[in-house]
Design a protein around this motif. Structure first.
Motif, PDB file in Angstrom:
ATOM      1  N   SER A  37       0.833  -1.202   0.000  1.00 16.07           N
ATOM      2  CA  SER A  37       0.000   0.000   0.000  1.00 16.07           C
ATOM      3  C   SER A  37       0.867   1.251   0.000  1.00 16.07           C
ATOM      4  N   ASP A  38       0.260   2.368  -0.274  1.00 15.93           N
ATOM      5  CA  ASP A  38       0.992   3.635  -0.285  1.00 15.93           C
ATOM      6  C   ASP A  38       1.557   3.973   1.083  1.00 15.93           C
ATOM      7  N   ALA A  39       0.968   3.411   2.137  1.00 14.24           N
ATOM      8  CA  ALA A  39       1.417   3.697   3.502  1.00 14.24           C
ATOM      9  C   ALA A  39       2.662   2.909   3.867  1.00 14.24           C
ATOM     10  N   ALA A  40       3.057   1.989   2.979  1.00 15.75           N
ATOM     11  CA  ALA A  40       4.227   1.150   3.293  1.00 15.75           C
ATOM     12  C   ALA A  40       5.502   1.991   3.317  1.00 15.75           C
ATOM     13  N   THR A  41       6.468   1.526   4.116  1.00 14.02           N
ATOM     14  CA  THR A  41       7.763   2.189   4.194  1.00 14.02           C
ATOM     15  C   THR A  41       8.438   2.172   2.830  1.00 14.02           C
ATOM     16  N   CYS A  42       8.983   3.310   2.411  1.00 13.98           N
ATOM     17  CA  CYS A  42       9.559   3.441   1.066  1.00 13.98           C
ATOM     18  C   CYS A  42      10.829   2.618   0.901  1.00 13.98           C
ATOM     19  N   VAL A  43      11.722   2.702   1.875  1.00 19.32           N
ATOM     20  CA  VAL A  43      13.009   2.014   1.788  1.00 19.32           C
ATOM     21  C   VAL A  43      13.027   0.867   2.793  1.00 19.32           C
ATOM     22  N   LYS A  44      13.398  -0.297   2.284  1.00 17.23           N
ATOM     23  CA  LYS A  44      13.448  -1.466   3.164  1.00 17.23           C
ATOM     24  C   LYS A  44      14.780  -2.183   2.984  1.00 17.23           C
ATOM     25  N   VAL A  45      15.277  -2.708   4.091  1.00 19.76           N
ATOM     26  CA  VAL A  45      16.466  -3.552   4.059  1.00 19.76           C
ATOM     27  C   VAL A  45      16.001  -4.979   4.293  1.00 19.76           C
ATOM     28  N   LEU A  46      16.242  -5.853   3.317  1.00 21.55           N
ATOM     29  CA  LEU A  46      15.865  -7.260   3.442  1.00 21.55           C
ATOM     30  C   LEU A  46      17.132  -8.097   3.550  1.00 21.55           C
ATOM     31  N   VAL A  47      17.231  -8.863   4.626  1.00 24.66           N
ATOM     32  CA  VAL A  47      18.403  -9.698   4.888  1.00 24.66           C
ATOM     33  C   VAL A  47      17.971 -11.150   4.780  1.00 24.66           C
ATOM     34  N   ASP A  48      18.516 -11.847   3.788  1.00 25.85           N
ATOM     35  CA  ASP A  48      18.132 -13.241   3.526  1.00 25.85           C
ATOM     36  C   ASP A  48      19.189 -14.168   4.143  1.00 25.85           C
ATOM     37  N   LEU A  49      18.808 -14.832   5.240  1.00 27.87           N
ATOM     38  CA  LEU A  49      19.719 -15.735   5.949  1.00 27.87           C
ATOM     39  C   LEU A  49      19.447 -17.194   5.611  1.00 27.87           C
ATOM     40  N   ALA A  50      18.553 -17.446   4.686  1.00 25.84           N
ATOM     41  CA  ALA A  50      18.096 -18.810   4.435  1.00 25.84           C
ATOM     42  C   ALA A  50      18.825 -19.453   3.263  1.00 25.84           C
ATOM     43  N   LEU A  51      18.849 -20.768   3.306  1.00 23.50           N
ATOM     44  CA  LEU A  51      19.349 -21.573   2.195  1.00 23.50           C
ATOM     45  C   LEU A  51      18.501 -22.849   2.140  1.00 23.50           C
ATOM     46  N   PRO A  52      17.668 -23.054   1.098  1.00 22.41           N
ATOM     47  CA  PRO A  52      17.513 -22.190  -0.082  1.00 22.41           C
ATOM     48  C   PRO A  52      16.988 -20.799   0.291  1.00 22.41           C
ATOM     49  N   ARG A  53      17.194 -19.845  -0.634  1.00 26.42           N
ATOM     50  CA  ARG A  53      16.901 -18.463  -0.358  1.00 26.42           C
ATOM     51  C   ARG A  53      15.409 -18.211  -0.136  1.00 26.42           C
ATOM     52  N   ASP A  54      15.130 -17.264   0.756  1.00 28.93           N
ATOM     53  CA  ASP A  54      13.751 -16.861   1.048  1.00 28.93           C
ATOM     54  C   ASP A  54      13.302 -15.681   0.209  1.00 28.93           C
ATOM     55  N   VAL A  55      14.252 -14.870  -0.227  1.00 25.36           N
ATOM     56  CA  VAL A  55      13.914 -13.619  -0.927  1.00 25.36           C
ATOM     57  C   VAL A  55      14.356 -13.727  -2.384  1.00 25.36           C
ATOM     58  N   ASP A  56      13.435 -13.463  -3.278  1.00 28.70           N
ATOM     59  CA  ASP A  56      13.730 -13.495  -4.718  1.00 28.70           C
ATOM     60  C   ASP A  56      14.792 -12.440  -5.040  1.00 28.70           C
ATOM     61  N   PRO A  57      15.917 -12.822  -5.659  1.00 24.93           N
ATOM     62  CA  PRO A  57      16.975 -11.848  -5.957  1.00 24.93           C
ATOM     63  C   PRO A  57      16.539 -10.738  -6.911  1.00 24.93           C
ATOM     64  N   ALA A  58      15.440 -10.935  -7.610  1.00 28.02           N
ATOM     65  CA  ALA A  58      14.946  -9.885  -8.518  1.00 28.02           C
ATOM     66  C   ALA A  58      14.536  -8.636  -7.749  1.00 28.02           C
ATOM     67  N   ILE A  59      14.354  -8.784  -6.439  1.00 29.37           N
ATOM     68  CA  ILE A  59      13.954  -7.643  -5.602  1.00 29.37           C
ATOM     69  C   ILE A  59      15.032  -6.564  -5.595  1.00 29.37           C
ATOM     70  N   ARG A  60      16.275  -6.951  -5.883  1.00 31.33           N
ATOM     71  CA  ARG A  60      17.360  -5.962  -5.917  1.00 31.33           C
ATOM     72  C   ARG A  60      17.057  -4.816  -6.894  1.00 31.33           C
ATOM     73  N   HIS A  61      16.279  -5.106  -7.913  1.00 33.06           N
ATOM     74  CA  HIS A  61      16.034  -4.119  -8.967  1.00 33.06           C
ATOM     75  C   HIS A  61      14.850  -3.213  -8.660  1.00 33.06           C
ATOM     76  N   LEU A  62      14.153  -3.472  -7.554  1.00 34.58           N
ATOM     77  CA  LEU A  62      13.016  -2.623  -7.197  1.00 34.58           C
ATOM     78  C   LEU A  62      13.514  -1.362  -6.503  1.00 34.58           C
ATOM     79  N   PRO A  63      12.920  -0.222  -6.765  1.00 29.04           N
ATOM     80  CA  PRO A  63      13.352   1.036  -6.132  1.00 29.04           C
ATOM     81  C   PRO A  63      13.146   0.995  -4.614  1.00 29.04           C
ATOM     82  N   GLY A  64      14.174   1.438  -3.901  1.00 25.81           N
ATOM     83  CA  GLY A  64      14.085   1.520  -2.445  1.00 25.81           C
ATOM     84  C   GLY A  64      14.321   0.225  -1.711  1.00 25.81           C
ATOM     85  N   MET A  65      14.608  -0.870  -2.455  1.00 24.80           N
ATOM     86  CA  MET A  65      14.809  -2.165  -1.810  1.00 24.80           C
ATOM     87  C   MET A  65      16.296  -2.518  -1.760  1.00 24.80           C
TER      88      MET A  65
END
Length: 473
Positions: A302-330
């Motif tokens: 939603s528009d109320a969501a925080t603009c900039v987020k830090v996502l730390v993926d500690l999992a193997l297999p990975r929990d966070v899709d690496p394509a997220i790197r290309h999203l603004p503010g991520m």
């Protein structure tokens, strides 16, 4: 006052605090004599020498066994146990042959474990003298830890010391050894980089997030998962006083069990989109077979969501899709990013090891001199106690002769007689203390001089210690 306790009360090395010990009637009752230079030894296992199953067997030994080790090992006079999940180490002091003392300790272990020597003996390491002291200093400094430089072991040695004092099994020799090791560990962390830089995956992850988002105490943080990595991350977050933490997990009860602060909350996995929308930092550590956080989840915030987020993926297999790197503010940090920082931190700690070893050498030199001081301390105590006995006897006789004496006069007489005794004994005391600095070649002369001092002052081998006598050194 018990003689052992009394002697120990007088033992003050450098700036280390004096501790009064509640000594029980054990082998600690044996009197020390000049020439009985104490020695120390260590018998134990660690993660380097024994598997966890064997360390568990040793840890299962009842504390009463350790407390009552004296009767089974008549050659040792003091003992203390340092035990953690990664090590089990028994430290002991003796004025007998260290080989004899080691044999007794190993026999006691064999009886307690009810196992043949061939099963456990190859797993044990044995150190004596300066090597035993060096090992404990290295342990306290974190040089022998599974995680190089970790600080928790220093507190565990302190706990072992406190326990030994409470049980009456730690006396002047091990007190000096253990406080020396604690001091070495403290100096290593203050004077070298051995304790700097994060070197665990969870601490590196939090340090990386903090570098982007600032102080964790003021950030809204989500931890996804309830496994070991999530638990470690939450432990570090609690130590950093993070106040706004949400744990999201498939099983809410498991998430609730990890809440370390009343202000933290637990949510079910189906509430993850809402939790992520409100978060500044997200740590993912699940065992899910696929991505838990996808670009679609973030693009539909939603528009109320925080603009900039830090996502730390500690999992193997990975929990966070690496394509997220290309999203603004991520900002995405994964295991490869963390491993690089972890390697840098470990390399920095490894580079500090020579400096820590050099510091330990200097501390051990001081320890050896203090040990020599301990070997002559009984003679100083005997001389002072003999003088105090005579002073009290003469004071009592003088007061009887004077008759009715007011408190002020009595106090002045007491002060005068104490001052005279201290002045008269100052030079002999300094001479006795100088004996501790004699080299091995002069050992015979030390014994002769000690015998001469005893003869000159009429000292007994085992002097009577008045209950309330407190001679000054």
């Amino acid at each position: 006052m018990h003689r052992f306790t009394h002697n120990f009360c007088l033992c003050q090395i450098g700036k280390l605090p004096v501790t009064r010990l509640p000594v029980q009637p054990t082998t600690l009752d044996r009197p020390a004599r000049v020439g009985d230079v104490p020695d120390v030894l260590c018998v134990g296992v660690s993660y380097r020498t024994a598997p966890v199953e064997f360390r568990e067997r040793l840890s299962a030994l009842e504390s009463d066994w350790v407390a009552q080790l004296g009767p089974a090992c008549p050659s040792i006079t003091e003992w203390a146990l340092v035990t953690t999940c990664n090590r089990w180490e028994l430290y002991a002091a003796t004025t007998h042959s260290v080989e004899e003392a080691l044999g007794e300790v190993q026999a006691a272990l064999q009886a307690a474990l009810d196992a043949p020597a061939g099963e456990y003996a190859p797993r044990l390491f044995r150190y004596t003298g300066r090597d035993a002291a060096r090992h404990l200093c290295q342990v306290a400094a974190g040089l022998d830890s599974l995680i190089l430089g970790e600080a928790q072991i220093q507190g565990q040695i302190g706990s072992a010391y406190t326990t030994g004092v409470a049980q009456g099994t730690v006396g002047p020799v091990l007190s000096l050894l253990m406080r020396t090791a604690i001091r070495a560990g403290r100096r290593a962390r203050h004077e070298t980089p051995i304790g700097t830089r994060a070197v665990t995956m969870s601490s590196v992850a939090l340090a990386a997030a903090e570098a982007y988002a600032g102080s964790l105490a003021d950030r809204r943080i989500v931890v996804v998962g309830a496994g070991e990595m999530a638990r470690l991350a939450l432990k570090v977050l609690h130590s950093r006083q993070a106040r706004q933490v949400t744990v999201v997990n498939r099983t809410v009860a498991r998430a609730q069990a990890l809440l370390a602060d009343p202000g933290w909350q637990a949510l079910a996995l189906d509430q993850l989109p809402t939790a992520v929308a409100q978060a500044d930092i997200v740590f993912c550590a699940t065992r899910a077979p696929g991505f838990v956080i996808s670009p679609e989840l973030l693009t539909h915030l939603s528009d109320a969501a925080t603009c900039v987020k830090v996502l730390v993926d500690l999992a193997l297999p990975r929990d966070v899709d690496p394509a997220i790197r290309h999203l603004p503010g991520m900002i995405l940090i994964d295991l490869d990013d963390l491993q690089e920082q972890l390697d840098q931190g470990l390399a920095a700690r490894r580079r500090s090891v020579p400096a820590v070893e050099s510091l330990i050498d200097a501390v051990l030199d001081e320890w050896e001199q203090a040990m020599r001081d301990l070997s002559i301390r009984p003679l100083v105590v005997e001389l002072r106690l003999k003088a105090e006995q005579i002073r009290r006897q003469e004071m009592a006789r003088t007061l009887r002769f004077l008759g009715d004496v007011d408190d002020s006069t009595r106090t002045q007489l007491d002060h005068l007689t104490r001052a005279l005794v201290n002045k008269l004994l100052h030079e002999p005391t300094m001479h006795i203390k100088a004996l501790a600095h004699a080299g091995p070649a002069e050992a015979g002369q030390v014994d002769e001089q000690a015998a001469t001092i005893r003869a000159l002052f009429g000292l007994e081998t085992e002097p009577h210690v008045p209950h309330d006598a407190t001679p000054a050194l």
